[in-house]
Write a protein that holds these residues in place. Structure first.
Motif, PDB file in Angstrom:
ATOM      1  N   VAL A 242      96.126  48.013  83.916  1.00 23.36           N
ATOM      2  CA  VAL A 242      96.197  49.201  82.957  1.00 23.36           C
ATOM      3  C   VAL A 242      97.447  49.827  82.571  1.00 23.36           C
ATOM      4  O   VAL A 242      98.168  50.254  83.507  1.00 23.36           O
ATOM      5  N   ASP A 243      98.014  49.450  81.432  1.00 26.69           N
ATOM      6  CA  ASP A 243      99.291  49.951  80.984  1.00 26.69           C
ATOM      7  C   ASP A 243      98.965  51.237  80.085  1.00 26.69           C
ATOM      8  O   ASP A 243      98.755  51.220  78.889  1.00 26.69           O
ATOM      9  N   GLN A 244      99.093  52.157  81.143  1.00 25.10           N
ATOM     10  CA  GLN A 244      98.652  53.647  80.685  1.00 25.10           C
ATOM     11  C   GLN A 244      99.275  54.115  79.506  1.00 25.10           C
ATOM     12  O   GLN A 244      98.252  54.425  78.385  1.00 25.10           O
ATOM     13  N   VAL A 245     100.419  54.407  79.438  1.00 20.57           N
ATOM     14  CA  VAL A 245     101.178  55.016  78.137  1.00 20.57           C
ATOM     15  C   VAL A 245     100.969  54.055  76.850  1.00 20.57           C
ATOM     16  O   VAL A 245     100.936  54.716  75.874  1.00 20.57           O
ATOM     17  N   GLY A 266      93.640  55.191  70.075  1.00 23.10           N
ATOM     18  CA  GLY A 266      92.758  55.802  68.919  1.00 23.10           C
ATOM     19  C   GLY A 266      91.399  56.296  69.683  1.00 23.10           C
ATOM     20  O   GLY A 266      91.135  56.178  70.802  1.00 23.10           O
ATOM     21  N   VAL A 267      90.543  56.753  68.784  1.00 18.45           N
ATOM     22  CA  VAL A 267      89.398  57.570  69.275  1.00 18.45           C
ATOM     23  C   VAL A 267      88.112  56.532  68.732  1.00 18.45           C
ATOM     24  O   VAL A 267      87.051  56.957  68.913  1.00 18.45           O
ATOM     25  N   VAL A 273      92.741  56.428  75.045  1.00 17.27           N
ATOM     26  CA  VAL A 273      93.690  57.582  74.928  1.00 17.27           C
ATOM     27  C   VAL A 273      94.359  57.737  76.466  1.00 17.27           C
ATOM     28  O   VAL A 273      95.702  57.546  76.318  1.00 17.27           O
ATOM     29  N   ARG A 274      93.689  57.730  77.526  1.00 14.02           N
ATOM     30  CA  ARG A 274      94.450  57.790  78.699  1.00 14.02           C
ATOM     31  C   ARG A 274      93.685  56.837  79.726  1.00 14.02           C
ATOM     32  O   ARG A 274      92.997  57.393  80.553  1.00 14.02           O
ATOM     33  N   PRO A 275      93.631  55.594  79.539  1.00 10.95           N
ATOM     34  CA  PRO A 275      93.258  54.600  80.537  1.00 10.95           C
ATOM     35  C   PRO A 275      93.546  54.810  81.671  1.00 10.95           C
ATOM     36  O   PRO A 275      94.719  55.091  81.929  1.00 10.95           O
ATOM     37  N   LYS A 276      92.619  54.844  82.884  1.00 13.35           N
ATOM     38  CA  LYS A 276      92.982  55.189  84.016  1.00 13.35           C
ATOM     39  C   LYS A 276      92.829  54.050  85.197  1.00 13.35           C
ATOM     40  O   LYS A 276      93.706  53.781  86.037  1.00 13.35           O
ATOM     41  N   PHE A 293      88.795  60.434  77.437  1.00 10.60           N
ATOM     42  CA  PHE A 293      87.330  60.371  76.956  1.00 10.60           C
ATOM     43  C   PHE A 293      86.310  60.970  77.873  1.00 10.60           C
ATOM     44  O   PHE A 293      85.214  61.172  77.627  1.00 10.60           O
ATOM     45  N   ASN A 294      86.867  60.671  79.074  1.00 10.77           N
ATOM     46  CA  ASN A 294      85.944  61.002  80.268  1.00 10.77           C
ATOM     47  C   ASN A 294      84.546  60.171  80.257  1.00 10.77           C
ATOM     48  O   ASN A 294      83.421  60.770  80.383  1.00 10.77           O
TER      49      ASN A 294
END
Length: 353
Positions: A242-245, A266-267, A273-276, A293-294
């Motif tokens: 996961v390459d977050q930024v 993107g949406v 947007v913020r992969p965790k 996105f939750n």
């Protein structure tokens, strides 16, 4: 990979529902009937009248949810705390151990919380001894049950046996800046560590504990990172990071060379947007949580979005800070960080039909 492609057909209906904005669980509260066999029977994806593929199986907030049955026993235990660890406070990551028990890192509790749903028991690990956890984040569990915990406070990866005894540690002074996750190599001879603030992946020899190499560096080109947070090996031996930024998932081969990437800011469907966190199951399906996105997005081995589960909110099947994810068989567990809970989901039909 050919088997995974067959999944596209039976997930097609789910993507249609996504486009229509209807992929969310029914918003009724679970019926808290002590006689009910399944409190979350109505939380399904896609929702009725469509054929359900995934359902919510359980919600765990602490000791009372595994050590007491629904009804007066659960209320009594929930109202009578036994220790400061009775409830999750700031869970971060999750894994299943070989026995199917669920282990969660809790940064606020500075502990590992192990939930044994079958045995109706909760254990707390990492809080005693010479080396105690400070800020446990990501983790991995070996086939023999050893627990590898990336601790940003200790700036090390510490290893516990299934009984909670400290057996090893990785990362001498100055080697790790902010370890956020750890993963065992498929051969079991290397330990890979995501060093988020150093924008790199550090590799250790499992036997000697010595640092072998590192790769990455800050940047946007393939093979570079901007705050990598999580990593996992897929069934074919490739490393997913996961390459977050940079809002992407990068894939590396055994020689640490970049093979591919997917996502992007993107949406739209398949964006981040913020992969965790990322998990890959035995069929090559890829599960990615997104803290903005939750939800959990599920991709096939060709990085095609199949479906997603969850949305922002407080109720069952919703997330207020989707974080860690783990997969074992037909189940996957997701950390709801700010919701201070763990949600467990299950495929109710075979992943391949």
């Amino acid at each position: 990979m050919h088997n995974v492609r067959r999944l596209g057909v039976f997930f097609l209906a789910m993507l249609v529902l996504v486009a229509a904005g209807t992929v969310e669980a029914k918003k009724k509260k679970p019926k808290k009937n002590a006689q009910a066999a399944d409190l979350y029977a109505e939380y399904l994806w896609p929702p009725p009248p469509n054929r359900a593929r995934i359902k919510l199986e359980d919600v765990i907030t602490g000791r009372a949810d595994v050590e007491a049955s629904p009804g007066w026993r659960r209320k009594l235990l929930g109202a009578s705390p036994q220790s400061v660890y009775d409830r999750l406070k700031k869970p971060f990551a999750v894994e299943f151990d070989p026995q199917g028990r669920i282990i969660v890192t809790d940064a606020a509790n500075a502990a590992l919380i192990r939930f044994d749903r079958e045995g109706e028991k909760m254990d707390v690990l990492g809080t005693r001894g010479v080396v105690r956890l400070k800020q446990p984040l990501g983790l991995d569990i070996g086939p023999e049950g050893r627990i590898y915990v990336a601790d940003a406070g200790l700036r090390q990866v510490v290893v516990y046996d299934p009984e909670g005894k400290l057996v090893a540690s990785y990362g001498k002074a100055g080697e790790l800046t902010n370890p956020t996750d750890a993963a065992l190599s498929p051969a079991g001879d290397r330990l890979y560590v995501a060093d988020s603030k150093a924008h790199s992946i550090v590799v250790y020899d499992l036997g000697s504990g010595k640092r072998v190499t590192s790769f990455g560096g800050r940047g946007t080109e393939p093979g570079s990172f901007s705050f990598p947070t999580s990593l996992v090996f897929g069934p074919e031996g490739n490393l997913f990071v996961v390459d977050q930024v940079n809002t992407r998932i990068q894939v590396f081969d055994a020689d640490h060379e970049p093979l591919d990437q997917f996502g992007g800011l993107g949406v739209g469907y398949g964006n981040f947007v913020r992969p965790k966190d990322v998990a890959v199951d035995e069929l090559g399906l890829i599960y990615v949580t997104d803290n903005a996105f939750n939800n959990v997005q599920i991709f096939d081995a060709d990085f095609t979005l199949l479906t997603f589960v969850g949305e922002g909110g407080q109720g069952p099947g919703r997330f207020h800070g989707a974080s860690g994810i783990a997969v074992q068989g037909d189940r996957f567990a997701v950390v709801d960080q700010l919701g201070r809970r763990l949600q467990l989901f299950r495929f109710v039909v075979p992943k391949i039909e």
